[in-house]
Design a protein around this motif. Structure first.
Motif, mmCIF file in Angstrom:
data_model
loop_
_atom_site.group_PDB
_atom_site.id
_atom_site.type_symbol
_atom_site.label_atom_id
_atom_site.label_comp_id
_atom_site.label_asym_id
_atom_site.label_seq_id
_atom_site.Cartn_x
_atom_site.Cartn_y
_atom_site.Cartn_z
ATOM 1 N N LEU A 7 0.839 -1.193 0.000
ATOM 2 C CA LEU A 7 0.000 0.000 0.000
ATOM 3 C C LEU A 7 0.879 1.248 0.000
ATOM 4 O O LEU A 7 1.771 1.393 0.814
ATOM 5 N N PHE A 8 0.592 2.098 -0.944
ATOM 6 C CA PHE A 8 1.320 3.361 -1.043
ATOM 7 C C PHE A 8 0.331 4.511 -0.938
ATOM 8 O O PHE A 8 -0.766 4.432 -1.479
ATOM 9 N N LEU A 9 0.737 5.563 -0.279
ATOM 10 C CA LEU A 9 -0.099 6.768 -0.216
ATOM 11 C C LEU A 9 0.692 7.927 -0.798
ATOM 12 O O LEU A 9 1.791 8.205 -0.358
ATOM 13 N N ALA A 10 0.109 8.554 -1.803
ATOM 14 C CA ALA A 10 0.775 9.709 -2.410
ATOM 15 C C ALA A 10 -0.192 10.868 -2.441
ATOM 16 O O ALA A 10 -1.221 10.786 -3.081
ATOM 17 N N LEU A 11 0.114 11.913 -1.733
ATOM 18 C CA LEU A 11 -0.710 13.113 -1.782
ATOM 19 C C LEU A 11 -0.133 14.011 -2.860
ATOM 20 O O LEU A 11 1.036 14.376 -2.805
ATOM 21 N N PHE A 12 -0.986 14.355 -3.794
ATOM 22 C CA PHE A 12 -0.528 15.057 -4.983
ATOM 23 C C PHE A 12 -1.114 16.456 -5.037
ATOM 24 O O PHE A 12 -2.317 16.623 -5.017
ATOM 25 N N VAL A 13 -0.261 17.450 -5.076
ATOM 26 C CA VAL A 13 -0.738 18.805 -5.297
ATOM 27 C C VAL A 13 -0.805 19.002 -6.801
ATOM 28 O O VAL A 13 0.200 18.979 -7.482
ATOM 29 N N PRO A 24 10.691 10.805 -14.407
ATOM 30 C CA PRO A 24 10.220 9.449 -14.608
ATOM 31 C C PRO A 24 10.194 8.665 -13.312
ATOM 32 O O PRO A 24 10.858 9.000 -12.350
ATOM 33 N N ALA A 25 9.441 7.601 -13.309
ATOM 34 C CA ALA A 25 9.395 6.714 -12.152
ATOM 35 C C ALA A 25 10.699 5.937 -12.055
ATOM 36 O O ALA A 25 11.526 5.938 -12.959
ATOM 37 N N ALA A 26 10.887 5.269 -10.925
ATOM 38 C CA ALA A 26 12.079 4.445 -10.741
ATOM 39 C C ALA A 26 12.169 3.417 -11.854
ATOM 40 O O ALA A 26 11.169 2.923 -12.365
ATOM 41 N N ALA A 27 13.388 3.076 -12.242
ATOM 42 C CA ALA A 27 13.607 2.204 -13.392
ATOM 43 C C ALA A 27 12.884 0.879 -13.254
ATOM 44 O O ALA A 27 12.415 0.312 -14.231
ATOM 45 N N SER A 28 12.770 0.360 -12.039
ATOM 46 C CA SER A 28 12.164 -0.956 -11.852
ATOM 47 C C SER A 28 10.663 -0.886 -11.608
ATOM 48 O O SER A 28 10.019 -1.906 -11.472
ATOM 49 N N GLY A 29 10.108 0.345 -11.531
ATOM 50 C CA GLY A 29 8.694 0.487 -11.207
ATOM 51 C C GLY A 29 7.865 0.950 -12.389
ATOM 52 O O GLY A 29 8.371 1.483 -13.369
ATOM 53 N N SER A 137 -0.710 -1.873 -5.038
ATOM 54 C CA SER A 137 -0.063 -2.373 -6.247
ATOM 55 C C SER A 137 0.745 -3.623 -5.954
ATOM 56 O O SER A 137 1.239 -3.820 -4.835
ATOM 57 N N THR A 138 0.893 -4.462 -6.968
ATOM 58 C CA THR A 138 1.776 -5.622 -6.851
ATOM 59 C C THR A 138 3.224 -5.241 -7.131
ATOM 60 O O THR A 138 4.121 -6.072 -6.986
ATOM 61 N N ASP A 139 3.445 -4.016 -7.546
ATOM 62 C CA ASP A 139 4.785 -3.511 -7.827
ATOM 63 C C ASP A 139 5.215 -2.590 -6.684
ATOM 64 O O ASP A 139 4.659 -1.501 -6.523
ATOM 65 N N PRO A 140 6.178 -2.992 -5.861
ATOM 66 C CA PRO A 140 6.583 -2.166 -4.716
ATOM 67 C C PRO A 140 7.243 -0.852 -5.123
ATOM 68 O O PRO A 140 7.437 0.030 -4.288
ATOM 69 N N ASN A 141 7.609 -0.697 -6.404
ATOM 70 C CA ASN A 141 8.269 0.520 -6.861
ATOM 71 C C ASN A 141 7.351 1.431 -7.673
ATOM 72 O O ASN A 141 7.810 2.397 -8.274
ATOM 73 N N SER A 142 6.079 1.130 -7.711
ATOM 74 C CA SER A 142 5.170 1.966 -8.505
ATOM 75 C C SER A 142 5.148 3.395 -7.961
ATOM 76 O O SER A 142 5.206 3.610 -6.754
ATOM 77 N N GLU A 143 5.089 4.344 -8.872
ATOM 78 C CA GLU A 143 5.119 5.755 -8.518
ATOM 79 C C GLU A 143 4.069 6.506 -9.313
ATOM 80 O O GLU A 143 3.502 5.996 -10.283
ATOM 81 N N LEU A 144 3.839 7.742 -8.881
ATOM 82 C CA LEU A 144 2.876 8.605 -9.559
ATOM 83 C C LEU A 144 3.614 9.590 -10.450
ATOM 84 O O LEU A 144 4.455 10.357 -9.985
#
Length: 418
Positions: A7-13, A24-29, A137-144
């Motif tokens: 579980l990831f929480l991203a607060l986005f302005v 870009p997101a992390a290379a592995s995500g 997500s099933t991807d621990p490196n997923s990003e916004l």
């Protein structure tokens, strides 16, 4: 090996739309791509927003928390949870939600009522919506990954956008790019190239802290609208607007004042809150003097305001004593000027260099940290004066031309002693 959902929480302005994009997101995500599209609305004081996403297969669940007061009128792939929360249904990898967003904002600033953002008939200068995003997500490196665009004529940055016809002027200095947006509805008092040059000078001159890669400036039209402040910096980067009627090269240069705010990223406490406006007003006057636009007497006159009778009961470290005054601007500028002069004359450093050492967005600038930074740079005597002039009602002496030359150097025609 088992794959665990994280579980990831991203607060986005919310980012708005022109050529604004995040890294870009992390290379592995895998990246969740989110875009806000802004457009004019038929509803007074509102703009239309379409928040659209592109989701990778790794996303299991996702929720959006829309801005307070958002008036949702269309959704695709989302289900309403409550007034502000919308849950992804999983039926499409490209869900979206459309809503009206309050664009006009009116506030009282320093006793003056006016707008901080405006939606007019033919144009709009607005803040971008703040949208919360949480996902599993099933991807621990997923990003916004965020992008911004105006759907139609206009331009945007991370925290503000202009909708309507405009011209753009650009410059670069000290690793920063400057974008000056002049709306068709604006009547700019200063020449655009002169504004850009002044911002470039400030970028090179000040060492107060890190520089955001881009400074995005909008000249706010004043013909038919009353703005509260003369200018406004918003967010944690280089987004700001300044009234089109503001000149450059004065003892209260608003263009430089707001630029200084783009470099101040430290969270201030009540005891150090005065430094935000005090620094901005001091360097606005100092840079106008150093550029040859005003005399030393003009700088002195500006600083003398902070020693006036209106501030006899003010203690800068106690904002409760500021009531009915502009203490942080006026007394604050006087105190910064005094400390800057002493640091330059006796310690071969400067006030902005001291603040650079504590300009940390993740750590509060407490009074104790502030005084320790002054002491580390300039010694106990200067730190003692910083304490005296912020924690008591005492005011520092008004600088004269000779003390300024002694501290800042010369000879120079603007620094000459008469």
């Amino acid at each position: 090996m088992d794959v665990r959902s994280v579980l990831f929480l991203a607060l986005f302005v919310g980012c708005l739309f022109g050529v604004a994009a995040t890294g870009p997101a992390a290379a592995s995500g895998e990246a969740i791509e989110l875009e806000h599209g802004l457009s004019q609305s038929a509803t007074a004081d509102e703009i239309d927003v379409e928040t659209r996403l592109s989701l990778p297969e790794s996303i299991v669940e996702l929720e959006l928390t829309l801005p307070e007061g958002a008036d949702v009128y269309e959704q695709n792939g989302f289900e309403r949870v409550d007034d502000r929360t919308y849950e992804w249904t999983g039926t499409t990898a490209e869900p979206s939600v459309r809503y009206g967003f309050e664009g006009t904002v009116r506030e009282t600033h320093r006793g003056r009522e006016g707008a901080t953002f405006v939606v007019a008939d033919e144009w709009a200068l607005v803040r971008t919506p703040s949208v919360g995003v949480s996902w599993r997500s099933t991807d621990p490196n997923s990003e916004l990954s965020r992008q911004s665009a105006v759907d139609g004529e206009g331009i945007a940055s991370t925290h503000m956008a202009y909708l309507g016809p405009y011209t753009e002027h650009t410059g670069a200095a000290a690793g920063q790019t400057f974008r000056l947006v002049v709306p068709e509805a604006a009547d700019l008092e200063a020449e655009p190239d002169a504004v850009i040059e002044r911002l470039e000078t400030a970028a090179e001159r000040l060492v107060v802290g890190g520089r955001s890669p881009e400074v995005f400036v909008v000249a706010a039209p004043t013909a038919d609208h009353t703005w509260g402040p003369a200018g406004l910096q918003i967010g944690d980067g280089g987004d700001m607007w300044v009234r089109d009627a503001e000149p450059i090269g004065t003892a209260r240069d608003t263009w430089v004042h707001e630029y200084v705010h783009t470099r101040q990223v430290y969270p201030a406490t009540d005891a150090t809150r005065w430094t935000i406006e005090g620094m901005a007003d001091y360097y606005a006057a100092l840079l106008s003097y150093e550029s040859g636009d005003i005399s030393f007497e003009s700088v002195r006159d500006r600083l003398e305001v902070g020693a006036g009778a209106d501030y006899d009961d003010v203690r800068l470290a106690d904002p409760g004593t500021w009531a009915g005054t502009e203490a942080d601007y006026d007394r604050g500028a006087l105190v910064v000027a005094h400390l800057d002069r002493r640091l330059r004359a006796e310690a071969d450093t400067s006030f902005d260099a001291v603040i650079a050492g504590v300009n940390d967005p993740d750590r509060e600038l407490t009074q104790r940290r502030f005084l320790r930074a002054i002491e580390s740079a300039g010694g106990e005597d200067i730190s003692g004066e910083a304490e005296r002039y912020t924690e008591t009602t005492d005011a520092p002496p008004i600088p004269d031309r000779r003390s300024h030359v002694d501290a800042f150097g010369g000879p120079d025609i603007r620094y000459s002693i008469e």
